[in-house]
Design a protein around this motif. Structure first.
Motif, short mmCIF file in Angstrom:
data_model
loop_
_atom_site.label_atom_id
_atom_site.label_comp_id
_atom_site.label_asym_id
_atom_site.label_seq_id
_atom_site.Cartn_x
_atom_site.Cartn_y
_atom_site.Cartn_z
N LYS A 34 0.83 -1.20 0.00
CA LYS A 34 0.00 0.00 0.00
C LYS A 34 0.87 1.26 0.00
O LYS A 34 0.69 2.18 0.81
CB LYS A 34 -0.95 -0.02 1.20
N THR A 35 1.81 1.32 -0.92
CA THR A 35 2.78 2.41 -0.94
C THR A 35 2.12 3.76 -1.27
O THR A 35 2.54 4.80 -0.75
CB THR A 35 3.90 2.12 -1.94
N ARG A 36 1.11 3.75 -2.12
CA ARG A 36 0.43 5.01 -2.44
C ARG A 36 -0.35 5.51 -1.23
O ARG A 36 -0.40 6.72 -0.97
CB ARG A 36 -0.49 4.82 -3.65
N ALA A 59 2.12 6.92 1.41
CA ALA A 59 2.64 8.25 1.14
C ALA A 59 1.89 9.32 1.92
O ALA A 59 2.44 10.38 2.23
CB ALA A 59 2.55 8.55 -0.36
N LYS A 60 0.65 9.03 2.29
CA LYS A 60 -0.17 9.98 3.05
C LYS A 60 -0.27 9.61 4.53
O LYS A 60 -0.17 10.48 5.39
CB LYS A 60 -1.58 10.02 2.44
N ASP A 81 -6.60 2.25 -2.54
CA ASP A 81 -5.21 2.52 -2.91
C ASP A 81 -4.69 3.81 -2.30
O ASP A 81 -3.49 3.95 -2.05
CB ASP A 81 -5.06 2.58 -4.43
N HIS A 82 -5.60 4.78 -2.09
CA HIS A 82 -5.19 6.10 -1.64
C HIS A 82 -5.93 6.48 -0.36
O HIS A 82 -6.97 5.90 -0.01
CB HIS A 82 -5.49 7.15 -2.73
N TYR A 83 -5.43 7.49 0.31
CA TYR A 83 -6.04 8.02 1.53
C TYR A 83 -7.49 8.42 1.28
O TYR A 83 -8.38 8.18 2.12
CB TYR A 83 -5.24 9.22 2.02
N GLY A 92 -2.45 -0.70 -13.14
CA GLY A 92 -2.45 0.35 -12.14
C GLY A 92 -2.99 1.67 -12.64
O GLY A 92 -3.15 2.62 -11.87
N LYS A 93 -3.30 1.75 -13.94
CA LYS A 93 -3.84 2.97 -14.53
C LYS A 93 -5.36 2.86 -14.67
O LYS A 93 -5.94 1.79 -14.60
CB LYS A 93 -3.20 3.24 -15.89
N ASP A 122 -11.91 3.22 -9.62
CA ASP A 122 -10.71 3.90 -10.13
C ASP A 122 -10.37 3.57 -11.58
O ASP A 122 -9.32 3.97 -12.08
CB ASP A 122 -9.51 3.60 -9.24
#
Length: 221
Positions: free
Chosen positions: A38-40, A43-44, A203-205, A176-177, A154
């Motif tokens: 969960k690197t993306r 990042a947050k 994937d994101h916050y 991933g896109k 997404d």
């Protein structure tokens, strides 16, 4: 009608219509290691919170798959962990092989069909919106369709299933896109496909900030 039976162990309902050794569920997972999953999201929220969230999602995936009456195989990203949350008596365990996600999925499907399975579905291990009934619905959909797909918000997909192998699904994709779903549906334009309800991939916050169950992981924010 689908016949069901109550599982005395934990009061969950199992769909015995799916009790077929020809059905296979592939679960793609990352080994839950600090800084590697969960690197993306990390990042947050930071590496430690991201790892805790991922472990929470892994446990959710176990809960929705362990009583599904199909053959199940966990595909690890790095190496097989024998003593982890994936019970060795319930899940077969293998390592993903390939240079990108498409090749890794293609190899897993190819192995499954070569082993004699007739209906194969792949999911990730981080879908909080997914439940056991969705997976039951997906295998049932393959009785009258050659493919089943679960669109993600997404622009990707959270589930892909088939009963006849199609290499195009795993080639020429920008994994991933937000173009993956559209490209996949183009590949399936001449096929008989069941499309499931759209669900939120994490994937994101922004994917979790307003969901109450994730609040304990975000107290430091």
């Amino acid at each position: 009608m689908l016949q069901t039976k109550r599982n005395v162990r934990d009061e969950k309902t199992i769909d015995f219509h799916l009790a077929n050794s020809k059905n296979l569920l592939l679960i793609f997972t990352r080994n839950p290691e600090l800084g590697k999953c969960k690197t993306r999201l990390a990042a947050k929220v930071g590496d430690e919170a991201a790892l805790d969230i991922y472990k929470f999602l892994l446990n959710h995936t176990v809960e929705i798959t362990e009583d599904l009456y199909v053959k199940k195989c966990v595909y690890y990203s790095e190496e097989i962990w024998q003593d982890d949350i994936w019970d060795n008596t319930i899940y077969d365990k293998k390592v993903q092989v390939g240079t990108d996600l498409g090749e890794r999925m293609a190899n897993a499907f190819t192995q499954g069909f070569a082993a004699g399975f007739e209906r194969i579905i792949v999911i990730g291990s981080d879908m909080y919106d997914l439940d056991q009934s969705d997976l039951q619905e997906s295998f049932t959909a393959l009785e009258n369709n050659d493919y089943v797909i679960g669109p993600a918000v997404d622009g990707g997909y959270y589930l892909l299933g088939m009963k006849k192998y199609k290499q195009e699904l795993f080639s020429n994709k920008q994994w991933g896109k937000d173009t993956v779903l559209e490209a996949t549906m183009t590949d399936l334009s001449d096929e008989k496909v069941a499309v499931l309800a759209e669900k939120n991939d994490i994937d994101h916050y922004e994917d979790i900030k307003d969901i109450r169950v994730f609040a304990p992981f975000l107290k430091h924010m």
